[in-house]
Scaffold this active site. Structure first.
Site, PDB file in Angstrom:
ATOM      1  N   HIS A 160       0.822  -1.218   0.000  1.00 22.00           N
ATOM      2  CA  HIS A 160       0.000   0.000   0.000  1.00 22.00           C
ATOM      3  C   HIS A 160       0.854   1.265   0.000  1.00 22.00           C
ATOM      4  O   HIS A 160       0.348   2.351  -0.272  1.00 22.00           O
ATOM      5  CB  HIS A 160      -0.929   0.009   1.221  1.00 22.00           C
ATOM      6  CG  HIS A 160      -2.044  -0.990   1.123  1.00 22.00           C
ATOM      7  ND1 HIS A 160      -3.332  -0.644   0.805  1.00 22.00           N
ATOM      8  CD2 HIS A 160      -2.062  -2.337   1.269  1.00 22.00           C
ATOM      9  CE1 HIS A 160      -4.094  -1.717   0.765  1.00 22.00           C
ATOM     10  NE2 HIS A 160      -3.342  -2.770   1.048  1.00 22.00           N
ATOM     11  N   ASP A 368       3.545   9.420  -1.094  1.00 25.45           N
ATOM     12  CA  ASP A 368       2.362   8.660  -0.680  1.00 25.45           C
ATOM     13  C   ASP A 368       2.168   7.509  -1.654  1.00 25.45           C
ATOM     14  O   ASP A 368       2.345   7.695  -2.868  1.00 25.45           O
ATOM     15  CB  ASP A 368       1.117   9.573  -0.729  1.00 25.45           C
ATOM     16  CG  ASP A 368       0.160   9.331   0.427  1.00 25.45           C
ATOM     17  OD1 ASP A 368       0.095   8.175   0.889  1.00 25.45           O
ATOM     18  OD2 ASP A 368      -0.493  10.284   0.872  1.00 25.45           O
TER      19      ASP A 368
HETATM   20  C1  GDG Z   1      -2.131   3.996   3.203  1.00 21.97           C
HETATM   21  C2  GDG Z   1      -1.098   4.620   2.252  1.00 21.97           C
HETATM   22  C3  GDG Z   1      -2.821   4.509   0.436  1.00 21.97           C
HETATM   23  C4  GDG Z   1      -8.173  10.620   7.586  1.00 21.97           C
HETATM   24  N1  GDG Z   1      -8.460  11.402   8.642  1.00 21.97           N
HETATM   25  C5  GDG Z   1      -9.680  11.046   9.056  1.00 21.97           C
HETATM   26  C6  GDG Z   1     -10.134  10.010   8.240  1.00 21.97           C
HETATM   27  N2  GDG Z   1      -9.198   9.763   7.348  1.00 21.97           N
HETATM   28  C7  GDG Z   1      -9.328   8.764   6.278  1.00 21.97           C
HETATM   29  C8  GDG Z   1      -9.399   9.401   4.925  1.00 21.97           C
HETATM   30  C9  GDG Z   1      -8.935   8.252   4.029  1.00 21.97           C
HETATM   31  C10 GDG Z   1      -7.975   7.508   4.935  1.00 21.97           C
HETATM   32  O1  GDG Z   1      -8.228   7.906   6.271  1.00 21.97           O
HETATM   33  C11 GDG Z   1      -6.535   7.886   4.639  1.00 21.97           C
HETATM   34  O2  GDG Z   1      -6.129   7.236   3.473  1.00 21.97           O
HETATM   35  P1  GDG Z   1      -4.838   7.698   2.679  1.00 21.97           P
HETATM   36  O3  GDG Z   1      -4.818   6.957   1.404  1.00 21.97           O
HETATM   37  O4  GDG Z   1      -4.942   9.159   2.491  1.00 21.97           O
HETATM   38  O5  GDG Z   1      -3.582   7.420   3.585  1.00 21.97           O
HETATM   39  P2  GDG Z   1      -2.973   6.296   4.603  1.00 21.97           P
HETATM   40  O6  GDG Z   1      -3.780   6.166   5.828  1.00 21.97           O
HETATM   41  O7  GDG Z   1      -1.562   6.710   4.804  1.00 21.97           O
HETATM   42  O8  GDG Z   1      -3.064   4.901   3.791  1.00 21.97           O
HETATM   43  C12 GDG Z   1      -1.819   5.406   1.161  1.00 21.97           C
HETATM   44  C13 GDG Z   1      -3.708   3.771   1.406  1.00 21.97           C
HETATM   45  O9  GDG Z   1      -2.946   3.091   2.402  1.00 21.97           O
HETATM   46  C14 GDG Z   1      -4.597   2.741   0.696  1.00 21.97           C
HETATM   47  O10 GDG Z   1      -3.826   1.849  -0.035  1.00 21.97           O
HETATM   48  O11 GDG Z   1      -3.619   5.328  -0.400  1.00 21.97           O
HETATM   49  O12 GDG Z   1      -0.881   5.925   0.243  1.00 21.97           O
HETATM   50  O13 GDG Z   1      -0.207   5.455   2.962  1.00 21.97           O
HETATM   51  O14 GDG Z   1      -9.990   7.386   3.728  1.00 21.97           O
HETATM   52  O15 GDG Z   1     -10.712   9.852   4.664  1.00 21.97           O
HETATM   53  N3  GDG Z   1     -11.331   9.405   8.389  1.00 21.97           N
HETATM   54  C15 GDG Z   1     -12.120   9.848   9.398  1.00 21.97           C
HETATM   55  N4  GDG Z   1     -11.734  10.854  10.255  1.00 21.97           N
HETATM   56  C16 GDG Z   1     -10.529  11.479  10.108  1.00 21.97           C
HETATM   57  O16 GDG Z   1     -10.211  12.375  10.893  1.00 21.97           O
HETATM   58  N5  GDG Z   1     -13.317   9.283   9.592  1.00 21.97           N
END
Ligand code: GDG
Length: 479
Positions: A160, A368
């Site tokens: 990921h 990322d």
């Molecule tokens: C890893 C990889 C890859 C964030 N703050 C809150 C909240 N979130 C949710 C967002 C989004 C998720 O968390 C974050 O996803 P990301 O993709 O931005 O980043 P990582 O957590 O680092 O995920 C990344 C992912 O895996 C999938 O393969 O895209 O590159 O690092 O859904 O909305 N959700 C809530 N409250 C928050 O304060 N409810």
């Protein structure tokens, strides 16, 4: 159709929407055939009975026709495997942050122990034709441990996070071992073509791998297939969430509260890979260079707490509090605060309304794997009057989302310029860009991702047994 076995650091009940898009998407595949989901229980045991390194009690729970099996970890294993090797070595290095890596030798031993523990506990639960899908950097050597115990099932792995170039990877003292263990998978998936290329360069230069047709690589007497499978979101579910009563209320509240302002939004885990201090500096630059934004542009930055027991995360927490406080102190008025900084987790159902009420979405990680927030922001927009996405070229998502305003987050001035361009963008251009972006995230949504990866894995020839169980059980694990 064979049963699906998912293995990841943590598991989630796929019936609960709070589990998030990934659990829901995997849940759909799991429900079709019945499935097993295996991972750490989240419990750390301190007592002598369960607190033995490399051991842990199993728990089984039914969630519809999905069986969730979890294992406890003792404090020593948790600290070395999770806090140590996974989050203090692999996470920083895979995000190109060699300076933040903590290469303590004991961490690798704990990582190896927990992967061994997962393999030992999982093996007796497996059926001969199960398809196994392992997720993420915590579990890279899992297939190697399963193979050593005699497992010949098809095993796929999805990374990921980004795959760094060979010379960055080379900083990890156990890099050759880690990469060799990848060849015990049948299929290895990356988020982007750039990650796949880094992998390809690594195995050719460091492991003299032979490149075969159709994305296959041969090294260490084994062949694997590798590919880019960019993860998506459940676009329809996200749009539905925006359209619920709560979603609409949130949108209306935000629009009313900020009716005289231009709203910008950032939603991230508070992680040094997300480029948050650079983003805040770019926002400050926007206020300085384009003073028409004073008393108007308002950034809501949600930074949900994450891995607070790792030192580097405490540093970024302090830095963000100072930066945001200084900007509000320098520029704020009695009736306008430039930044609303929220260091808490916000309920998921409130996100679509917040995104939709924002004229600009700021997604500016330094590195990322993909970044799902970029896709959520697009999915939540009103196509008739959409906001503009400012996206880092260093997010995996940038390969797909070319119609966003792509920025180099280290370049504060030009990022400020791009934010200004987004704030000033005419409606026609916003609509055209949004239409193209929405089409892209719909074409490759999370269901496409899941189905494509699994179809590729299931089409591969099952591998022939390579060793018998007894012989393999005594084989030492080389690190
Ligand atoms: C890893 C990889 C890859 C964030 N703050 C809150 C909240 N979130 C949710 C967002 C989004 C998720 O968390 C974050 O996803 P990301 O993709 O931005 O980043 P990582 O957590 O680092 O995920 C990344 C992912 O895996 C999938 O393969 O895209 O590159 O690092 O859904 O909305 N959700 C809530 N409250 C928050 O304060 N409810």
């Amino acid at each position: 159709m064979s049963r699906l076995v998912i293995v990841s650091n943590r598991v989630a009940d796929p019936r609960k929407p709070a589990a998030g898009g990934l659990a829901v998407a995997l849940g759909e595949s799991m429900k079709k055939t019945g499935a097993l989901w295996f991972g750490w229980s989240g419990k750390i045991v301190e007592t002598a009975a369960g607190g033995v390194p490399g051991e842990g009690e199993l728990h089984t729970q039914k969630a519809g026709n999905v069986t969730l099996v979890t294992v406890d970890l003792c404090r020593q294993d948790h600290d070395a495997y999770y806090l140590g090797y996974s989050n203090d070595v692999l996470w920083p290095v895979f995000h190109y942050r060699l300076d933040l890596g903590n290469y303590e030798p004991g961490f690798a031993a704990g990582y190896r122990r927990v992967n061994e523990l997962f393999a030992r506990k999982l093996l007796p639960l497996l059926k001969p034709d199960d398809t196994i899908w392992v997720h993420d950097y915590h579990l890279i050597p899992l297939a190697a441990r399963l193979r050593a115990l005699g497992c010949t099932n098809r095993i796929g792995f999805f990374l990921h996070i980004p795959m760094p170039p060979p010379l960055i990877m080379a900083a990890i003292p156990q890099q050759d071992w880690l990469m060799r263990t990848l060849f015990d998978y049948d299929l290895v998936g990356f988020q982007s073509e750039a990650d796949l290329l880094n992998f390809s360069h690594y195995v050719q230069s460091e492991a003299q791998a032979e490149v075969l047709p159709d994305g296959r690589y041969r090294a260490f007497n084994r062949t694997l297939q590798a590919g880019a499978f960019p993860i998506g979101i459940d676009v329809d579910e996200f749009a539905r969430m925006a359209d619920t009563r709560e979603g609409r209320q949130m949108f209306q509240r935000m629009r009313k509260e900020y009716s005289r302002r231009q709203l910008l939004v950032g939603v991230d885990r508070l992680d040094y890979s997300k480029g948050l201090p650079q983003r805040i500096r770019a926002f400050r630059e926007l206020l300085v260079r384009y003073p028409e934004n004073l008393n108007s542009a308002t950034l809501i930055q949600i930074a949900s707490p994450s891995r607070e027991d790792v030192d580097a995360y405490a540093d970024i927490r302090d830095e963000m509090a100072n930066l945001c406080g200084a900007i509000n102190g320098d520029f704020g008025e009695l009736d306008w605060m430039p930044i609303r900084y929220i260091h808490r987790t916000v309920a998921r159902k409130r996100l679509p309304g917040l995104y939709r009420a924002s004229r600009v979405g700021l997604v500016t990680p330094l590195r990322d794997g993909m970044n799902l927030v970029a896709k959520e922001f697009i999915a939540a927009q009103d196509p008739a009057d959409p906001g503009v996405l400012v996206l880092s070229r260093f997010a995996g998502a940038a390969e797909q989302l070319k119609e966003a305003l792509l920025v180099n987050p280290y370049d504060i001035e030009r990022t400020a310029q791009a934010i200004q361009q987004a704030l000033q963008m005419p409606l026609d251009e916003r609509r055209n860009r949004h239409q193209a972006l929405l089409r892209r995230i719909k074409e490759q949504d999370v269901h496409w991702w899941c189905e494509t990866f699994l179809a590729t894995l299931q089409n591969l020839e099952p591998r022939a047994p390579q060793c018998n169980r007894v012989a393999c059980r005594v084989k030492p694990m080389l690190v």
